[in-house]
Design an enzyme around this catalytic site. Structure first.
Site, mmCIF file in Angstrom:
data_model
loop_
_atom_site.group_PDB
_atom_site.id
_atom_site.type_symbol
_atom_site.label_atom_id
_atom_site.label_comp_id
_atom_site.label_asym_id
_atom_site.label_seq_id
_atom_site.Cartn_x
_atom_site.Cartn_y
_atom_site.Cartn_z
ATOM 1 N N LYS A 75 40.238 42.370 7.882
ATOM 2 C CA LYS A 75 39.010 43.155 8.041
ATOM 3 C C LYS A 75 39.252 44.588 7.581
ATOM 4 O O LYS A 75 40.333 45.155 7.809
ATOM 5 C CB LYS A 75 38.577 43.123 9.510
ATOM 6 C CG LYS A 75 37.237 43.770 9.819
ATOM 7 C CD LYS A 75 36.908 43.573 11.296
ATOM 8 C CE LYS A 75 35.547 44.164 11.671
ATOM 9 N NZ LYS A 75 35.230 43.939 13.099
ATOM 10 N N SER A 153 30.691 42.237 14.022
ATOM 11 C CA SER A 153 30.847 43.018 12.803
ATOM 12 C C SER A 153 31.805 42.405 11.793
ATOM 13 O O SER A 153 31.864 42.831 10.650
ATOM 14 C CB SER A 153 31.338 44.427 13.163
ATOM 15 O OG SER A 153 32.618 44.373 13.759
ATOM 16 N N SER A 177 32.511 40.944 18.155
ATOM 17 C CA SER A 177 32.600 40.991 16.694
ATOM 18 C C SER A 177 33.473 39.918 16.055
ATOM 19 O O SER A 177 33.405 39.721 14.845
ATOM 20 C CB SER A 177 33.092 42.372 16.241
ATOM 21 O OG SER A 177 32.079 43.330 16.426
#
Length: 450
Positions: A75, A153, A177
């Site tokens: 990420k 997210s 997330s």
């Protein structure tokens, strides 16, 4: 989506890391696919060089682990040596490159996993929808023609796994997330107890709530990655029979506004588990009704994120996603006394809920009460806020309680993905993973069929 255990076996039989990396790079480069929206940076040359290295080591019986040479995605929240960590923003594009890997990235490398690239995300991880106006929004693998949200997210992280661009993903979870995109995309997402995995080297959202966790095809995959990230041996999960499990389904808040498709999948999963011998009990858990008031001024995430961003907002306000900026500014509503009261209220809430849930092996609920909506349905700010609230509502309970939690797919194979969420006790991460593996075997789409 092959599992890490299947890939381990393939490598042990003589398969090559180079083949795996080339396969992932081909999926990323496919112009008809999502690679351009999923990845903000692809490390093709480095990944191929690492694959060659691990193939040579394995040929001589010297690989660092049975998983060495398997590509994973990172990420865009994490530091990778020599790269700029932009956290899904354009505000940080001019920041200095990281001098070293974040500890969790370093641990993945030490185990032989190959970081294949940086994945897209909600700007600064502050939304559960996965929409990014700067780099585009990776589209949900289900009903792709409808252009549905991936969840956030860790949006790119989830789609990198579903589309075969990586075989596991490193994500973060502050209010869901890892679990939200896993649920909406039909994979597994695990949120460990906060601070089980070092958060150093990850751009923070809320220092009280942030967790670092994996997204992958199966619970066993997440268990392997979790062990590596936590600095533990990647031991197999112990068998944990469903028969006799004590599972509690809260009746306050978490079942409100549940979409019919989610209700059907959740109820079907409960039926399967009951037939397998699980003891499922409905409990009031009325304490959950207090969360809205406790977090009325934005909660810990708003207060702590505003403290992080205050100076940057003063310099570059217009470069922020306006919707993220609005959430960040909520931190201005709290003064020092409000924050102290909030911390105390959280500690008291944790104590009281712990007493109510002590008799059970896990809490169980839908991960999110809706299936993935089309991106086009969220153009209006009111719609965005409403859906964002709904997808964050259930997962954020585990973060506030400082517990481990996992989302497992429970939909029928041909239907929109639905996640079944388990919340374990603080620090009981490996136990929860073992319980989740047993439940996964009973309720997963592979068992339910088409």
């Amino acid at each position: 989506m092959p599992s890490l255990l299947q890939l381990k076996a393939e490598l042990a039989r003589g398969g090559t890391s180079r083949k795996l990396v080339e396969q992932c790079l081909s999926r990323i480069d496919d112009k008809s696919g999502e690679g351009g929206r999923v990845f903000l940076k692809v490390n093709a040359a480095d990944a191929l060089a690492a694959a060659e290295y691990y193939d040579r080591l394995r040929a001589h019986g010297a690989s660092p682990s049975p998983f060495a040479g398997i590509p994973v995605s990172i990420k865009d929240l994490f530091d990778v040596a020599g790269e700029v960590t932009t956290a899904g923003s354009v505000v940080l594009r001019g920041a200095a490159a990281a001098a070293r890997d974040a500890p969790c990235v370093a641990r993945l490398r030490a185990a032989g996993f190959i970081p294949i690239g940086r994945t897209n995300m909600t700007e600064f991880a502050f939304s559960g929808l996965g929409i990014n106006p700067h780099y585009g929004t990776p589209l949900n693998p289900h009903d792709r023609a409808a252009a549905r949200i991936p969840g956030g997210s860790s949006s790119g992280a989830a789609v990198s796994v579903t589309d075969g661009m990586a075989f596991g993903a490193l994500g973060t979870d502050t209010g869901g997330s890892c679990r939200i995109p896993a649920a909406l995309c039909g994979i597994v997402g695990f949120k460990p107890t906060a601070h089980r995995v070092p958060t150093k080297g990850a751009f923070p959202l809320s220092t009280s709530l942030d967790s670092v966790g994996p997204l992958a095809a199966t619970v066993a995959c997440c268990a392997v990655l979790d062990a590596v990230l936590a600095g533990e041996p990647a031991a197999d999960l112990p068998a944990f029979p469903v028969d006799g499990l004590r599972l509690a389904v809260p009746q306050t808040m978490v079942l409100d506004s549940v979409e019919p498709a989610v209700a059907r999948a959740f109820d079907a999963a409960l039926t399967v588990l009951r037939k397998a011998g699980a003891r499922i009990v409905d409990i009031p858990l009325r304490e959950l009704a207090e969360l809205a008031q406790i977090n009325a001024k934005g909660g810990l995430a708003a207060a702590e994120s505003y403290a992080i961003h205050r100076a940057l907002i003063a310099k570059a306000e217009k470069m922020y996603d306006p919707r993220v900026l609005t959430r960040l500014r909520r931190g201005q509503e709290q003064d020092a006394a409000d924050y102290i009261d909030l911390v105390r209220a959280r500690a008291d809430f944790i104590r009281r809920v712990a007493a109510a849930t002590a008799p059970y092996d896990a809490l169980m609920m839908p991960t999110v009460p809706v299936t993935a909506v089309p991106v086009a349905d969220l153009v209006a700010d009111d719609a965005y806020r409403q859906v964002n609230f709904l997808v964050l509502r259930n997962p954020s309970v585990a973060n506030f309680l400082d517990r481990c939690s996992i989302s497992i797919p429970c939909h029928r194979g041909c239907e929109a993905p639905v996640g079944l969420m388990l919340i374990g006790e603080h620090g009981a991460d490996r136990r929860l993973l073992a319980i989740a593996a047993a439940i996964e075997a009973a309720v997963s789409p592979r068992q339910a069929g088409d």
